[in-house]
Design an enzyme around this catalytic site. Structure first.
Site, PDB file in Angstrom:
ATOM      1  N   HIS A   1      -4.487   1.725   7.608  1.00 46.28           N
ATOM      2  CA  HIS A   1      -3.118   2.251   7.658  1.00 46.28           C
ATOM      3  C   HIS A   1      -2.940   3.366   6.614  1.00 46.28           C
ATOM      4  CE1 HIS A   1       1.450   1.477   7.826  1.00 46.28           C
ATOM      5  NE2 HIS A   1       1.303   2.277   6.778  1.00 46.28           N
ATOM      6  N   GLU A   2      -3.404   3.119   5.389  1.00 48.41           N
ATOM      7  CA  GLU A   2      -3.202   4.100   4.308  1.00 48.41           C
ATOM      8  C   GLU A   2      -4.066   5.348   4.504  1.00 48.41           C
ATOM      9  OE1 GLU A   2      -0.673   3.714   2.540  1.00 48.41           O
ATOM     10  OE2 GLU A   2      -0.362   1.612   3.015  1.00 48.41           O
TER      11      GLU A   2
ATOM     12  N   GLN B   1       3.396   9.944   0.767  1.00 47.22           N
ATOM     13  CA  GLN B   1       4.669   9.244   0.934  1.00 47.22           C
ATOM     14  C   GLN B   1       5.634   9.517  -0.215  1.00 47.22           C
ATOM     15  OE1 GLN B   1       2.556   5.331   1.933  1.00 47.22           O
ATOM     16  NE2 GLN B   1       4.440   5.162   3.096  1.00 47.22           N
TER      17      GLN B   1
ATOM     18  N   CYS C   1       5.850  -0.057   7.269  1.00 52.06           N
ATOM     19  CA  CYS C   1       5.496   1.094   6.445  1.00 52.06           C
ATOM     20  C   CYS C   1       6.711   1.462   5.601  1.00 52.06           C
ATOM     21  CB  CYS C   1       5.114   2.262   7.355  1.00 52.06           C
ATOM     22  SG  CYS C   1       4.693   3.757   6.452  1.00 52.06           S
ATOM     23  N   LEU C   2       6.486   1.755   4.330  1.00 52.92           N
ATOM     24  CA  LEU C   2       7.604   2.100   3.446  1.00 52.92           C
ATOM     25  C   LEU C   2       8.323   3.369   3.901  1.00 52.92           C
ATOM     26  CD1 LEU C   2       5.984   1.259  -0.026  1.00 52.92           C
ATOM     27  CD2 LEU C   2       7.715  -0.065   1.212  1.00 52.92           C
TER      28      LEU C   2
ATOM     29  N   GLY D   1       0.828  -1.193   0.000  1.00 52.11           N
ATOM     30  CA  GLY D   1       0.000   0.000   0.000  1.00 52.11           C
ATOM     31  C   GLY D   1       0.865   1.246   0.000  1.00 52.11           C
TER      32      GLY D   1
ATOM     33  N   HIS E   1      -2.472   7.719   6.744  1.00 51.17           N
ATOM     34  CA  HIS E   1      -1.447   8.553   6.094  1.00 51.17           C
ATOM     35  C   HIS E   1      -2.057   9.863   5.573  1.00 51.17           C
ATOM     36  CE1 HIS E   1       2.358   6.433   6.013  1.00 51.17           C
ATOM     37  NE2 HIS E   1       1.809   5.320   5.591  1.00 51.17           N
TER      38      HIS E   1
HETATM   39 NI    NI Z   1       2.640   3.383   5.611  1.00 53.95          NI
END
Ligand code: NI
Length: 184
Positions: free
Chosen positions: A150-151, A64, A108-109, A59, A154
């Site tokens: 989660h997304e 991000q 998380c990236l 995701g 963000h």
């Molecule tokens: Ni994330």
């Protein structure tokens, strides 16, 4: 520091963006809703998918990659079957969450190599606009439910480490501040 170099995937002509990492302050900003799903937005969504698959991740939210817009791409099954089946979410909103909770080891990236148990609603329902500007609803459970929550966090400047104890969160943040200093 994060490289500003943009890699071009020749085959698809989509761009792979550098992913912002903590403590980058942009990750704490609230994203703006999309008013018009035009060519530029479609292009960003396609590049987000490319960036997510290259990372690899399941995701990615636009913030991000430094784009403050309510755009998310998710593909929870990619790791299992290697078939790409991305879901593109424009202006996603959670319209229902279950009281029942599930704990999942999240990563998380933007916070590489950190994985922590996070408790979230087992099921949720969202609405969003798709690439063709149609209003859609989606019932989510399992990993998809976790990933969607989660997304969407963000988009509100919330990171999964915010659900940890202050002590744990501080130690993770300190680690990344150090890494950031070393590489700049
Ligand atoms: Ni994330």
């Amino acid at each position: 520091m994060i490289s500003n170099k943009i890699l071009i995937n020749i085959k698809s002509l989509n761009m792979i963006y550098p992913i912002l990492k903590i403590p980058n302050k942009q990750l704490r900003e609230k994203s703006d809703p999309i008013l018009d799903i035009d060519k530029d937005i479609i292009n960003i969504l396609d590049n987000m998918a490319e960036t997510m698959y290259a990372a690899p991740g399941v995701g990615l939210a636009a913030i991000q990659i430094g784009i403050k817009k309510q755009l998310v791409v998710i593909d929870c099954q990619y790791g299992e079957n290697q078939k790409k089946n991305p879901i593109f979410l424009v202006n996603p909103k959670i319209i229902w969450r279950s009281d029942e909770k599930t704990t999942y080891k999240e990563g998380c990236l933007s916070i590489p190599e950190i994985y922590e148990d996070i408790e979230r609603s087992s099921k949720c329902k969202i609405n969003y606009r798709d690439k063709k500007n149609r209003l859609q609803e989606l019932d989510c459970e399992g990993l998809l439910s976790t990933c969607v929550q989660h997304e969407i966090d963000h988009l509100n400047g919330i990171l999964f480490i915010d659900y940890l104890s202050r002590l744990k969160r501080n130690s993770i943040e300190k680690k990344f501040i150090k890494i950031n200093k070393r590489s700049s």
